[in-house]
Design a protein around this motif. Structure first.
Motif, PDB file in Angstrom:
ATOM      1  N   GLY A  74      -3.160  11.695   2.519  1.00  0.00           N
ATOM      2  CA  GLY A  74      -1.877  11.934   1.868  1.00  0.00           C
ATOM      3  C   GLY A  74      -1.589  13.392   1.609  1.00  0.00           C
ATOM      4  O   GLY A  74      -0.858  13.729   0.671  1.00  0.00           O
ATOM      5  N   GLY A  75      -2.147  14.277   2.448  1.00  0.00           N
ATOM      6  CA  GLY A  75      -1.904  15.711   2.299  1.00  0.00           C
ATOM      7  C   GLY A  75      -0.573  16.116   2.911  1.00  0.00           C
ATOM      8  O   GLY A  75       0.352  15.304   3.035  1.00  0.00           O
ATOM      9  N   ARG A  76      -0.478  17.381   3.321  1.00  0.00           N
ATOM     10  CA  ARG A  76       0.796  17.892   3.812  1.00  0.00           C
ATOM     11  C   ARG A  76       1.281  17.177   5.072  1.00  0.00           C
ATOM     12  O   ARG A  76       2.449  16.787   5.163  1.00  0.00           O
ATOM     13  N   ILE A  77       0.379  16.983   6.057  1.00  0.00           N
ATOM     14  CA  ILE A  77       0.777  16.335   7.307  1.00  0.00           C
ATOM     15  C   ILE A  77       0.970  14.837   7.099  1.00  0.00           C
ATOM     16  O   ILE A  77       1.942  14.250   7.595  1.00  0.00           O
ATOM     17  N   GLY A  78       0.062  14.202   6.381  1.00  0.00           N
ATOM     18  CA  GLY A  78       0.194  12.776   6.129  1.00  0.00           C
ATOM     19  C   GLY A  78       1.478  12.440   5.394  1.00  0.00           C
ATOM     20  O   GLY A  78       2.186  11.481   5.735  1.00  0.00           O
ATOM     21  N   SER A  79       1.797  13.228   4.377  1.00  0.00           N
ATOM     22  CA  SER A  79       3.020  13.002   3.609  1.00  0.00           C
ATOM     23  C   SER A  79       4.262  13.237   4.467  1.00  0.00           C
ATOM     24  O   SER A  79       5.271  12.548   4.317  1.00  0.00           O
ATOM     25  N   LEU A  80       4.173  14.209   5.369  1.00  0.00           N
ATOM     26  CA  LEU A  80       5.290  14.462   6.282  1.00  0.00           C
ATOM     27  C   LEU A  80       5.512  13.259   7.192  1.00  0.00           C
ATOM     28  O   LEU A  80       6.646  12.781   7.335  1.00  0.00           O
ATOM     29  N   LEU A  81       4.452  12.749   7.805  1.00  0.00           N
ATOM     30  CA  LEU A  81       4.582  11.603   8.700  1.00  0.00           C
ATOM     31  C   LEU A  81       5.110  10.380   7.973  1.00  0.00           C
ATOM     32  O   LEU A  81       5.839   9.562   8.551  1.00  0.00           O
ATOM     33  N   ALA A  82       4.748  10.245   6.712  1.00  0.00           N
ATOM     34  CA  ALA A  82       5.196   9.093   5.932  1.00  0.00           C
ATOM     35  C   ALA A  82       6.719   9.073   5.788  1.00  0.00           C
ATOM     36  O   ALA A  82       7.318   8.003   5.597  1.00  0.00           O
ATOM     37  N   LYS A  83       7.347  10.234   5.887  1.00  0.00           N
ATOM     38  CA  LYS A  83       8.804  10.308   5.769  1.00  0.00           C
ATOM     39  C   LYS A  83       9.504   9.876   7.050  1.00  0.00           C
ATOM     40  O   LYS A  83      10.721   9.696   7.057  1.00  0.00           O
ATOM     41  N   GLY A  84       8.736   9.715   8.130  1.00  0.00           N
ATOM     42  CA  GLY A  84       9.341   9.407   9.419  1.00  0.00           C
ATOM     43  C   GLY A  84       9.487   7.937   9.725  1.00  0.00           C
ATOM     44  O   GLY A  84       9.915   7.578  10.832  1.00  0.00           O
ATOM     45  N   GLY A  85       9.162   7.069   8.781  1.00  0.00           N
ATOM     46  CA  GLY A  85       9.304   5.649   9.039  1.00  0.00           C
ATOM     47  C   GLY A  85       8.412   4.833   8.132  1.00  0.00           C
ATOM     48  O   GLY A  85       7.587   5.381   7.393  1.00  0.00           O
ATOM     49  N   PRO A  86       8.533   3.498   8.156  1.00  0.00           N
ATOM     50  CA  PRO A  86       7.730   2.629   7.299  1.00  0.00           C
ATOM     51  C   PRO A  86       6.246   2.786   7.609  1.00  0.00           C
ATOM     52  O   PRO A  86       5.856   2.966   8.767  1.00  0.00           O
ATOM     53  N   ASN A  87       5.417   2.721   6.581  1.00  0.00           N
ATOM     54  CA  ASN A  87       4.002   3.009   6.776  1.00  0.00           C
ATOM     55  C   ASN A  87       3.164   2.444   5.651  1.00  0.00           C
ATOM     56  O   ASN A  87       3.684   2.092   4.591  1.00  0.00           O
ATOM     57  N   LEU A  88       1.881   2.388   5.903  1.00  0.00           N
ATOM     58  CA  LEU A  88       0.889   2.123   4.869  1.00  0.00           C
ATOM     59  C   LEU A  88       0.092   3.411   4.716  1.00  0.00           C
ATOM     60  O   LEU A  88      -0.622   3.818   5.632  1.00  0.00           O
ATOM     61  N   LEU A  89       0.255   4.094   3.591  1.00  0.00           N
ATOM     62  CA  LEU A  89      -0.401   5.381   3.364  1.00  0.00           C
ATOM     63  C   LEU A  89      -1.716   5.150   2.618  1.00  0.00           C
ATOM     64  O   LEU A  89      -1.720   4.661   1.486  1.00  0.00           O
ATOM     65  N   LEU A  90      -2.816   5.498   3.274  1.00  0.00           N
ATOM     66  CA  LEU A  90      -4.144   5.321   2.691  1.00  0.00           C
ATOM     67  C   LEU A  90      -4.690   6.664   2.229  1.00  0.00           C
ATOM     68  O   LEU A  90      -4.564   7.666   2.944  1.00  0.00           O
ATOM     69  N   LYS A  91      -5.302   6.661   1.072  1.00  0.00           N
ATOM     70  CA  LYS A  91      -5.914   7.872   0.544  1.00  0.00           C
ATOM     71  C   LYS A  91      -7.420   7.696   0.449  1.00  0.00           C
ATOM     72  O   LYS A  91      -7.963   6.672   0.895  1.00  0.00           O
ATOM     73  N   ARG A  92      -8.106   8.680  -0.086  1.00  0.00           N
ATOM     74  CA  ARG A  92      -9.564   8.671  -0.124  1.00  0.00           C
ATOM     75  C   ARG A  92     -10.095   7.362  -0.734  1.00  0.00           C
ATOM     76  O   ARG A  92      -9.693   6.964  -1.828  1.00  0.00           O
ATOM     77  N   GLY A  93     -10.994   6.723   0.002  1.00  0.00           N
ATOM     78  CA  GLY A  93     -11.616   5.494  -0.488  1.00  0.00           C
ATOM     79  C   GLY A  93     -10.885   4.223  -0.107  1.00  0.00           C
ATOM     80  O   GLY A  93     -11.442   3.129  -0.238  1.00  0.00           O
ATOM     81  N   ASP A  94      -9.632   4.331   0.383  1.00  0.00           N
ATOM     82  CA  ASP A  94      -8.889   3.139   0.803  1.00  0.00           C
ATOM     83  C   ASP A  94      -9.413   2.635   2.145  1.00  0.00           C
ATOM     84  O   ASP A  94      -9.742   3.434   3.030  1.00  0.00           O
ATOM     85  N   ALA A  95      -9.456   1.328   2.305  1.00  0.00           N
ATOM     86  CA  ALA A  95      -9.951   0.727   3.542  1.00  0.00           C
ATOM     87  C   ALA A  95      -8.808   0.483   4.524  1.00  0.00           C
ATOM     88  O   ALA A  95      -7.690   0.143   4.129  1.00  0.00           O
ATOM     89  N   ILE A  96      -9.095   0.648   5.810  1.00  0.00           N
ATOM     90  CA  ILE A  96      -8.125   0.347   6.859  1.00  0.00           C
ATOM     91  C   ILE A  96      -8.071  -1.174   7.029  1.00  0.00           C
ATOM     92  O   ILE A  96      -9.095  -1.800   7.298  1.00  0.00           O
ATOM     93  N   PRO A  97      -6.901  -1.789   6.870  1.00  0.00           N
ATOM     94  CA  PRO A  97      -6.798  -3.248   6.998  1.00  0.00           C
ATOM     95  C   PRO A  97      -7.146  -3.703   8.415  1.00  0.00           C
ATOM     96  O   PRO A  97      -6.630  -3.146   9.392  1.00  0.00           O
ATOM     97  N   PRO A  98      -7.989  -4.714   8.564  1.00  0.00           N
ATOM     98  CA  PRO A  98      -8.374  -5.173   9.901  1.00  0.00           C
ATOM     99  C   PRO A  98      -7.300  -6.009  10.579  1.00  0.00           C
ATOM    100  O   PRO A  98      -7.324  -6.183  11.803  1.00  0.00           O
ATOM    101  N   ASP A  99      -6.342  -6.528   9.801  1.00  0.00           N
ATOM    102  CA  ASP A  99      -5.383  -7.483  10.355  1.00  0.00           C
ATOM    103  C   ASP A  99      -4.023  -6.867  10.669  1.00  0.00           C
ATOM    104  O   ASP A  99      -3.093  -7.578  11.025  1.00  0.00           O
ATOM    105  N   ASP A 100      -3.882  -5.551  10.556  1.00  0.00           N
ATOM    106  CA  ASP A 100      -2.633  -4.888  10.908  1.00  0.00           C
ATOM    107  C   ASP A 100      -2.640  -4.499  12.388  1.00  0.00           C
ATOM    108  O   ASP A 100      -3.616  -4.708  13.106  1.00  0.00           O
ATOM    109  N   SER A 101      -1.556  -3.908  12.829  1.00  0.00           N
ATOM    110  CA  SER A 101      -1.460  -3.419  14.208  1.00  0.00           C
ATOM    111  C   SER A 101      -0.681  -2.116  14.205  1.00  0.00           C
ATOM    112  O   SER A 101      -0.134  -1.707  13.184  1.00  0.00           O
ATOM    113  N   GLY A 102      -0.627  -1.468  15.363  1.00  0.00           N
ATOM    114  CA  GLY A 102       0.093  -0.210  15.469  1.00  0.00           C
ATOM    115  C   GLY A 102      -0.812   0.984  15.266  1.00  0.00           C
ATOM    116  O   GLY A 102      -1.998   0.850  14.957  1.00  0.00           O
ATOM    117  N   PRO A 103      -0.271   2.183  15.419  1.00  0.00           N
ATOM    118  CA  PRO A 103      -1.084   3.404  15.335  1.00  0.00           C
ATOM    119  C   PRO A 103      -1.626   3.663  13.935  1.00  0.00           C
ATOM    120  O   PRO A 103      -0.997   3.320  12.936  1.00  0.00           O
TER     121      PRO A 103
END
Length: 322
Positions: A74-103
């Motif tokens: 959720g730093g400068r680049i992550g926060s910038l990308l989050a403004k470009g469309g719907p997203n799940l923003l993960l920060k330190r310690g958050d797990a990547i969901p196994p059941d999602d799809s996409g980049p």
């Protein structure tokens, strides 16, 4: 040996309890799992809806799964990308969901990559998108991810929520940012919604571009540090001959080592990009991912580059040992 009536009674009781105790299967769907899945689904829906509403879009646009992505960091680049469309923003310690799809855009420092890859569900590793500067090829090969999407972000974000500076230069009016791989177009589309340019390249075109950016970082940061310049712009204006010598040297060493050819005008392209980010501080860092590639090629291949590194070390300007 006969057991006493008391011991026999205790034994029978333990056996009966063992057979009647219920065991929860490892993959059993529990109320907690259902709650977590519902929470993620709700978060994704809210993200799509909020983004669409901010752009005056309707429900059809907000429901498009092709726009959704996961962002790690959720730093400068992550926060910038989050403004470009719907997203799940993960920060330190958050797990990547196994059941999602996409980049899954990884917008973190290089030293976080190992733990992110190792903790990523195996079925999602193919979706990891590497946005980091530096030489990643060796790391990606070790992880079996050399075919994953990679990107060269010629975008400067000086602080959180600052207006991004695109890598549009006098020699490259269409910008220098580039990506390759399965999710390259998804990144280009997201950046386009932020009014930033991105070229989608085939792998054989991407590699020279990757090394060209690596050479920019390793040259301007090194010359600027060795000559105690305050910025990359000062390194260029005050030591242009040295900058040109190092760029030329590193290009020749890379061509010999990797068997690749650079397009004509590389020195001018890198100088033009420096004009765009002229105030960027000059500092040699993340050595393992940057200058070490050239340092390891040896003094015969990179004499000026390696001598400048040793000069920095003698002046106490490095935060690491060569």
């Amino acid at each position: 040996m006969k057991l006493s009536p008391i011991l026999l009674l205790l034994t029978h009781s333990i056996i009966a309890k063992a057979w009647t105790t219920s065991v929860t299967p490892k993959n059993k769907i529990t109320s907690r799992n259902i709650s977590l899945m519902a929470s993620r689904a709700t978060q994704k829906k809210k993200s799509r809806t909020a983004w669409s509403e901010s752009r005056g879009a309707g429900d059809d646009e907000s429901s498009s799964s092709s726009q959704f992505c996961t962002i790690v960091g959720g730093g400068r680049i992550g926060s910038l990308l989050a403004k470009g469309g719907p997203n799940l923003l993960l920060k330190r310690g958050d797990a990547i969901p196994p059941d999602d799809s996409g980049p899954i855009f990884i917008a973190t420092r290089n030293d976080s990559l190992d733990s992110i890859v190792e903790n990523c569900p195996s079925n999602r590793r193919k979706d990891l998108v590497f946005l980091q500067n530096g030489y990643l090829e060796r790391f990606l090969k070790e992880k079996g991810l050399e075919a994953n999407t990679q990107a060269l972000l010629f975008v400067s974000v000086t602080s959180m929520d600052a207006t991004p500076i695109d890598g549009i230069t006098s020699t490259n009016p269409d910008g220098l940012t580039a990506a390759t791989g399965e999710h390259a177009q998804a990144l280009a589309d997201r950046l386009s919604r932020l009014d930033l340019k991105c070229h989608v390249l085939a792998a054989e075109k991407y590699q020279p571009a990757m090394f060209e950016k690596l050479i920019w970082i390793c040259t301007y940061m090194l010359v600027g540090t060795a000559k105690e310049c305050g910025s990359v712009g000062e390194a260029q204006s005050e030591h242009s001959d040295l900058v040109t010598a190092v760029v030329t040297e590193l290009m020749a060493a890379t061509s010999k080592e990797e068997g690749i050819a650079f397009e004509d005008g590389a020195v001018e392209r890198l100088a033009s990009y420096t004009d765009v980010v002229t105030d960027f501080p000059a500092a040699v860092k993340e050595f393992e991912w940057r200058n070490k590639y050239f340092y390891d090629l040896g003094d015969e291949a990179c004499p000026t580059h390696n001598a400048l590194l040793r000069e920095c070390q003698e002046k106490g300007l490095l935060g690491f040992d060569l």
